[in-house]
Design a protein around this motif. Structure first.
Motif, short mmCIF file in Angstrom:
data_model
loop_
_atom_site.label_atom_id
_atom_site.label_comp_id
_atom_site.label_asym_id
_atom_site.label_seq_id
_atom_site.Cartn_x
_atom_site.Cartn_y
_atom_site.Cartn_z
N PHE A 35 13.26 -16.98 73.05
CA PHE A 35 12.61 -16.01 72.16
C PHE A 35 13.54 -14.83 71.88
O PHE A 35 13.61 -14.34 70.76
CB PHE A 35 11.28 -15.52 72.75
CG PHE A 35 10.16 -16.48 72.53
CD1 PHE A 35 9.65 -16.71 71.26
CD2 PHE A 35 9.62 -17.18 73.59
CE1 PHE A 35 8.62 -17.60 71.04
CE2 PHE A 35 8.58 -18.08 73.39
CZ PHE A 35 8.08 -18.29 72.12
N ILE A 36 14.24 -14.37 72.91
CA ILE A 36 15.15 -13.24 72.71
C ILE A 36 16.32 -13.65 71.82
O ILE A 36 16.76 -12.88 70.96
CB ILE A 36 15.64 -12.70 74.08
CG1 ILE A 36 14.48 -12.02 74.79
CG2 ILE A 36 16.80 -11.74 73.89
CD1 ILE A 36 14.79 -11.63 76.20
N ASP A 37 16.82 -14.86 71.99
CA ASP A 37 17.91 -15.32 71.13
C ASP A 37 17.46 -15.46 69.67
O ASP A 37 18.29 -15.46 68.77
CB ASP A 37 18.47 -16.66 71.62
CG ASP A 37 19.56 -16.50 72.66
OD1 ASP A 37 19.98 -15.35 72.90
OD2 ASP A 37 19.98 -17.51 73.23
N PHE A 38 16.16 -15.59 69.45
CA PHE A 38 15.63 -15.68 68.10
C PHE A 38 15.74 -14.35 67.36
O PHE A 38 15.79 -14.31 66.14
CB PHE A 38 14.18 -16.18 68.14
CG PHE A 38 13.62 -16.53 66.80
CD1 PHE A 38 14.04 -17.67 66.13
CD2 PHE A 38 12.68 -15.72 66.19
CE1 PHE A 38 13.54 -18.00 64.89
CE2 PHE A 38 12.16 -16.04 64.95
CZ PHE A 38 12.60 -17.18 64.30
N LEU A 39 15.80 -13.24 68.12
CA LEU A 39 15.94 -11.92 67.50
C LEU A 39 17.33 -11.78 66.87
O LEU A 39 18.31 -12.32 67.40
CB LEU A 39 15.81 -10.82 68.56
CG LEU A 39 14.48 -10.65 69.25
CD1 LEU A 39 14.60 -9.62 70.38
CD2 LEU A 39 13.41 -10.22 68.26
N PRO A 40 17.42 -11.05 65.78
CA PRO A 40 18.76 -10.77 65.23
C PRO A 40 19.57 -10.03 66.30
O PRO A 40 19.08 -9.08 66.91
CB PRO A 40 18.46 -9.85 64.04
CG PRO A 40 17.05 -10.13 63.68
CD PRO A 40 16.35 -10.46 64.97
N HIS A 41 20.77 -10.49 66.54
CA HIS A 41 21.57 -9.87 67.60
C HIS A 41 23.05 -10.11 67.38
O HIS A 41 23.46 -10.90 66.55
CB HIS A 41 21.15 -10.40 68.98
CG HIS A 41 21.43 -11.86 69.18
ND1 HIS A 41 20.59 -12.84 68.70
CD2 HIS A 41 22.43 -12.50 69.82
CE1 HIS A 41 21.07 -14.02 69.03
NE2 HIS A 41 22.20 -13.85 69.71
N PHE A 42 23.83 -9.40 68.16
CA PHE A 42 25.27 -9.60 68.17
C PHE A 42 25.67 -9.98 69.58
O PHE A 42 24.96 -9.70 70.55
CB PHE A 42 26.02 -8.34 67.69
CG PHE A 42 25.70 -7.11 68.48
CD1 PHE A 42 26.44 -6.75 69.59
CD2 PHE A 42 24.66 -6.28 68.10
CE1 PHE A 42 26.15 -5.62 70.32
CE2 PHE A 42 24.36 -5.13 68.81
CZ PHE A 42 25.10 -4.80 69.92
N LYS A 131 19.76 -23.87 67.36
CA LYS A 131 18.68 -23.76 66.36
C LYS A 131 17.76 -22.57 66.65
O LYS A 131 17.18 -22.00 65.74
CB LYS A 131 17.86 -25.04 66.32
CG LYS A 131 18.57 -26.19 65.64
CD LYS A 131 17.74 -27.45 65.67
CE LYS A 131 18.52 -28.61 65.10
NZ LYS A 131 17.81 -29.87 65.21
N MET A 132 17.63 -22.22 67.92
CA MET A 132 16.75 -21.11 68.30
C MET A 132 17.36 -19.75 68.00
O MET A 132 16.66 -18.75 67.98
CB MET A 132 16.39 -21.19 69.79
CG MET A 132 15.51 -22.37 70.16
SD MET A 132 13.93 -22.38 69.29
CE MET A 132 13.16 -20.92 69.93
N HIS A 133 18.67 -19.71 67.79
CA HIS A 133 19.34 -18.44 67.54
C HIS A 133 19.00 -17.88 66.16
O HIS A 133 18.81 -18.63 65.20
CB HIS A 133 20.87 -18.59 67.62
CG HIS A 133 21.40 -18.37 68.97
ND1 HIS A 133 21.68 -19.39 69.84
CD2 HIS A 133 21.71 -17.23 69.64
CE1 HIS A 133 22.14 -18.90 70.97
NE2 HIS A 133 22.15 -17.59 70.88
N SER A 134 18.99 -16.56 66.09
CA SER A 134 18.84 -15.89 64.81
C SER A 134 20.04 -16.21 63.94
O SER A 134 21.14 -16.47 64.44
CB SER A 134 18.78 -14.38 65.04
OG SER A 134 18.93 -13.68 63.83
N SER A 135 19.83 -16.19 62.64
CA SER A 135 20.97 -16.40 61.74
C SER A 135 21.85 -15.15 61.69
O SER A 135 22.99 -15.21 61.27
CB SER A 135 20.48 -16.76 60.34
OG SER A 135 19.67 -15.72 59.84
N VAL A 136 21.33 -14.01 62.15
CA VAL A 136 22.10 -12.77 62.22
C VAL A 136 22.75 -12.72 63.60
O VAL A 136 22.08 -12.56 64.61
CB VAL A 136 21.22 -11.52 62.01
CG1 VAL A 136 22.04 -10.25 62.17
CG2 VAL A 136 20.53 -11.58 60.67
#
Length: 160
Positions: A35-42, A131-136
């Motif tokens: 879920f956290i990896d789904f957030l936009p992140h760097f 796939k779970m990662h944000s695109s950002v």
């Protein structure tokens, strides 16, 4: 790898501090990772590790080590604030980092022994995790805001 490891570790520690049952905290921490990896992140780059270029990967391993040392210090503080839940805190921290650990093992095994069952399992996990990662996944206003809000939430949970 995913988001900066310390954010996953702190999230796991907060879950372990809040959920007394070690099994429940471990499961919640594992799920929280995705879920956290789904957030936009760097995150920091680990291209040499991903390519298996071990001779050039030393600076990347140093970043990971520094991140884990910071994580350990913060998790130790969470344990200090709630020593009764030490087992839940430690297990939840471990499982909050586990998916990224599997990614590292994938990078090692996928080049050496792709035919092994473990390599196939790790490849499937890699696909799911990706796939779970944000695109950002770079430093943008939205990724800074998302990670800052997560940090604020975690601070409130630890000190609140």
């Amino acid at each position: 790898m995913g988001m900066i490891l310390s954010l996953h570790a702190i999230t796991g520690a907060v879950i372990g501090s809040s959920v007394e049952n070690p099994l429940e905290s471990s499961i919640l921490a594992l799920i929280s990772h995705y879920f956290i990896d789904f957030l936009p992140h760097f995150d920091y780059k680990i291209e040499n590790i991903q390519k298996g270029d071990w001779k050039s990967a030393s600076p990347e391993f140093l970043k990971i080590a520094a991140d884990l040392i910071i994580s350990g210090a913060i998790v130790t503080f969470v344990i200090y604030k709630n020593p009764a839940n030490i087992l839940s805190i430690l297990l939840a921290t471990f499982f909050s980092l586990f998916p990224d650990g599997l990614m590292l093992v994938h990078f090692i095994f996928s080049k050496k022994s792709p035919e092994l069952f473990i390599s196939k399992f790790l490849a499937k996990h890699y696909e799911f995790h990706y796939k779970m990662h944000s695109s950002v996944r770079s430093v943008t206003a939205i990724s800074v805001i998302a990670q800052s809000l997560l940090i604020i939430f975690l601070i409130v949970m630890v000190f609140g």
